[in-house]
Design a protein around this motif. Structure first.
Motif, short mmCIF file in Angstrom:
data_model
loop_
_atom_site.label_atom_id
_atom_site.label_comp_id
_atom_site.label_asym_id
_atom_site.label_seq_id
_atom_site.Cartn_x
_atom_site.Cartn_y
_atom_site.Cartn_z
N ASP A 4 0.82 -1.21 0.00
CA ASP A 4 0.00 0.00 0.00
C ASP A 4 0.86 1.26 0.00
N LEU A 5 2.11 1.16 0.46
CA LEU A 5 3.10 2.24 0.33
C LEU A 5 4.28 1.71 -0.46
N ILE A 6 4.68 2.41 -1.50
CA ILE A 6 5.71 1.89 -2.40
C ILE A 6 7.04 1.68 -1.70
N THR A 7 7.32 2.45 -0.66
CA THR A 7 8.60 2.29 0.04
C THR A 7 8.74 0.91 0.67
N SER A 8 7.63 0.26 0.96
CA SER A 8 7.68 -1.08 1.54
C SER A 8 8.00 -2.14 0.50
N CYS A 9 7.87 -1.80 -0.80
CA CYS A 9 8.12 -2.76 -1.88
C CYS A 9 9.47 -2.55 -2.55
N LEU A 10 10.13 -1.42 -2.30
CA LEU A 10 11.44 -1.20 -2.91
C LEU A 10 12.44 -2.21 -2.35
N PRO A 11 13.42 -2.65 -3.16
CA PRO A 11 14.40 -3.63 -2.68
C PRO A 11 15.09 -3.16 -1.41
#
Length: 422
Positions: free
Chosen positions: A278-285
């Motif tokens: 839901d927040l892109i920062t949690s999906c970045l490598p």
């Protein structure tokens, strides 16, 4: 003696505020157009931007791109309508129209003033709560052994946010807004493209995404509208400018930037798989670069908080403080002003520390609040002050208001349905 605040139709032109109701306007804008542009762009680049790739999972690629373009263009036009309505109404009253609330009072009377007042206060507080939700999530991911609960994050953030909220006028905040813009553009957006391109080059399997996801498109609309967060800051930003006649140009440049740069970032982030969180920062490598971006993002949101809080605090200060808020010689006035801002900051910290899910929060805020303040009311105000509109023009403008009502109704229903699932 008092102002005639019961205004019907064209009678708003007869309003003549008398002495006891005049708002003393000691402060004249000294900010540059560049500073205003930075403040406006940063006010639009808030927490909602981080959830944009996730929103594409609710619409699919094609409807998401189309809806984002439509929403951005509509918001751009309603911002123009807001400035135009203010300019037309200002010609007929001797005292300055400084805020959204002032405009509602002059054009629609007391009910317009109070309707806008309530919406602006709740909306800006909601945006600040959204910032705090993001700060909590990123800090608990960065330092899980220290910040074991969101409340601890907010206890640390509260004194920082309080001091920042005490900054005197909006144009003095453009430097911290500039830092925020760099974090989003270079950090979040830049990292999304860099990591995403690397993912495409080194991926052994083909990327997977949906072109169309029609059933949940309304949820995308709510998040897309939420990602354009600076609606209520427009009039204060214009007032902060040394040359307020450049406000329309500033808004056009800012919205064009958001349309192309942020829209493409959202679509690309979804395509490369970063829409799973839901927040892109949690999906970045995971790694030092992502950790640095998260830390910088938290600092950026801390800096953006006072810019976003400004319209709500300004309204409440004018309601509660009878003396001029620019009279620095009155220590009681200063204490009241700082007290109001401190209470507002505390409220956003308390709620932001306990709300667990940002995506559902943004769906509700975008659908319920922004659709009203961003689409319906600016259009209605413009129609009320424009006596020379043709029939076709009136129909087209009423259609924009109807779109706002549609987003409010369908978006709210979809957000409630999604929330009950979770």
């Amino acid at each position: 003696m008092s102002v005639n605040t019961s205004i019907q139709g064209d009678d708003y032109r007869q309003v003549l505020p008398l002495e006891e109701d005049k708002i003393k306007d000691d402060h004249h804008g000294t900010g540059s157009s560049f500073g205003a542009l930075v403040n406006f762009v940063k006010s639009q680049m808030g927490a909602g931007l981080l959830s944009l790739p996730y929103a594409f999972t609710k619409s699919g690629l094609i409807p998401g791109i189309e809806v984002y373009i439509l929403v951005t263009l509509l918001v751009s036009y309603t911002l123009y309508l807001l400035l135009s309505a203010k300019a037309k109404a200002q010609q007929s009253v001797p005292t300055p129209i400084r805020t959204y609330r002032d405009l509602g009072r002059v054009v629609l009377g007391k009910w317009g003033e109070w309707t806008i007042l309530i919406q602006v206060i709740f909306l800006e507080l909601a945006f600040c709560i959204g910032f705090n939700i993001v700060i909590v999530k990123n800090m608990t991911e960065l330092l899980p052994h220290i910040f074991i609960h969101g409340t601890l994050v907010m206890l640390v953030a509260f004194p920082i946010l309080t001091l920042l909220s005490w900054v005197r006028f909006l144009e003095q905040l453009w430097i911290v807004s500039f830092f925020g813009c760099m974090v989003y553009v270079v950090g979040v957006v830049g990292a999304t493209w860099a990591f995403g391109i690397k993912e495409i080059i080194h991926s052994k399997s083909s990327l997977q995404w949906d072109y169309f996801v029609w059933p949940t498109v309304p949820l995308f609309v709510g998040t897309a509208v939420y990602s354009l967060e600076g609606i209520n800051v427009v009039l204060p930003i214009q007032r902060s400018m040394k040359y307020p006649e450049n406000a329309t140009l500033v808004l056009n440049i800012g919205m064009a930037f958001l349309l192309f740069v942020i829209g493409s970032y959202g679509a690309f982030g979804y395509v490369v798989g970063y829409g799973k969180c839901d927040l892109i920062t949690s999906c970045l490598p995971k790694g030092p670069l992502t950790n640095t971006i998260k830390a910088a993002l938290c600092i950026s949101l801390l800096a953006t908080h006072p810019v976003t809080l400004y319209p709500a605090s300004e309204i409440l200060e004018e309601m509660i403080i009878k003396e001029s808020i620019t009279n620095t010689k009155r220590w009681k006035t200063i204490a009241k002003r700082l007290g109001i801002r401190t209470v507002l900051v505390a409220l956003t910290c308390i709620v932001g520390g306990v709300v667990p899910n940002f995506s559902i929060f943004s769906d509700f805020v975008g659908s319920i609040m922004i659709s009203f303040v961003g689409f319906i009311f600016p259009t209605y105000l413009y129609i009320k002050v424009s006596n020379d509109l043709s029939l076709i023009s009136k129909i087209l403008h009423w259609f924009i208001a109807v779109i706002g009502l549609f987003v409010l109704g369908v978006g709210t229903y979809s957000a409630i349905k999604e929330a009950t699932k979770k």
